[in-house]
Enzyme design. Sequence first.
Site, short mmCIF file in Angstrom:
data_model
loop_
_atom_site.label_atom_id
_atom_site.label_comp_id
_atom_site.label_asym_id
_atom_site.label_seq_id
_atom_site.Cartn_x
_atom_site.Cartn_y
_atom_site.Cartn_z
N SER A 117 0.83 -1.20 0.00
CA SER A 117 0.00 0.00 0.00
C SER A 117 0.87 1.26 0.00
O SER A 117 1.67 1.45 -0.90
CB SER A 117 -0.95 -0.04 1.20
OG SER A 117 -1.96 0.92 1.11
N ASP A 143 -9.69 -5.08 -4.52
CA ASP A 143 -9.08 -4.15 -3.58
C ASP A 143 -9.93 -2.87 -3.53
O ASP A 143 -10.04 -2.16 -4.52
CB ASP A 143 -7.66 -3.82 -4.03
CG ASP A 143 -6.88 -3.04 -2.98
OD1 ASP A 143 -7.50 -2.28 -2.22
OD2 ASP A 143 -5.64 -3.19 -2.92
N HIS A 198 -7.73 -5.72 0.16
CA HIS A 198 -6.54 -4.87 0.20
C HIS A 198 -5.37 -5.47 0.98
O HIS A 198 -4.22 -5.14 0.69
CB HIS A 198 -6.92 -3.52 0.82
CG HIS A 198 -5.80 -2.53 0.88
ND1 HIS A 198 -5.15 -2.08 -0.25
CD2 HIS A 198 -5.18 -1.91 1.93
CE1 HIS A 198 -4.19 -1.22 0.10
NE2 HIS A 198 -4.20 -1.10 1.40
#
Length: 418
Positions: free
Chosen positions: A246, A353, A392
């Site tokens: 991320s 995601d 995610h």
Amino acid sequence: MRKRTEPVALEHERCAAAGSSSSGSAAAALDADCRLKQNLRLTGPAAAEPRCAADAGMKRALGRRKGVWLRLRKILFCVLGLYIAIPFLIKLCPGIQAKLIFLNFVRVPYFIDLKKPQDQGLNHTCNYYLQPEEDVTIGVWHTVPAVWWKNAQGKDQMWYEDALASSHPIILYLHGNAGTRGGDHRVELYKVLSSLGYHVVTFDYRGWGDSVGTPSERGMTYDALHVFDWIKARSGDNPVYIWGHSLGTGVATNLVRRLCERETPPDALILESPFTNIREEAKSHPFSVIYRYFPGFDWFFLDPITSSGIKFANDEKGSGQLCPFPGLGLAPSPSYSVKHISCPLLILHAEDDPVVPFQLGRKLYSIAAPARSFRDFKVQFVPFHSDLGYRHKYIYKSPELPRILREFLGKSEPEHQH
């Protein structure tokens, strides 16, 4: 004479009878009228009471509805005012947007002692602290391969540092925003990687967890550089891979570009749920949905991010502005693109995601794959179908992950795959 008087008498009798009948009818009518009035007096108020009660109830109901509507209207005006005020507040105070990007003040899970990784089920992990710069201290976890679990019991920091020189490869893990190095999904990934025979070294950037300092893109990049150098000073010839997740993919890309500049690249770069640049990610983030079509969205929300010095431009080179890095003198601005990286690159992204859209990861791959700097290195993009539900941060659950890492990190020939 008698004949004349008889009709007169009969007439008088008829008149008397008629008179008496007439007076009787009048009396009867009078009695009926009296009874009617009496009945009206008796029943009138009782019949009026329900009508009055119904009217009063209706008035109360209307009053309540009016009160509810006034309260709803007041709430609506407050929400609308807040909705309009927030963009101006962010524009006037760019630091707010920086905090929303980093979310370092969100510490999840709460009430854990980062000095005791064993409380999170990491019984073969050591916690210690490094000092990248003056007045900056970062907390580090080092998890040894699971096969050393028994040997690691009761060992001190020196034993863990010496263990880096063993024949096991090392992964430097750079986490995303919010939370700490003790986040649940992060701990589960450490366990998976440890079970595959890797050392896992991770840390909290300055301003996260129990690390001391003020967060910034430059500071986060330098923290990662310091930890990488610390690992290399102890790992000998063991492979060192960098894994970013991320927001950590932006830190990882900055770090690897800098390492490639000084000709000490890592053995591979792994980007999990990456984005192209922070502006595109902020515009695609679910939190921005309510403002995405707000007039002047870029000016209100995206420009303050850039003015705060936050770029994380994975898809294009930074501005080239010089800035000091301790021990390195002057170096280009910390935002760099994957196009200027020269080491194997693996991109992992789940199609479902909700935080970093899948298309941003694929777009990043399409930028990196044809880049000249990757001509001699592998570039691979691995999607995970939305039916798997990895979203995610749950790619670590994939039973295919060990095979993917083994095949990618075990090969050396150039190869572009997706």
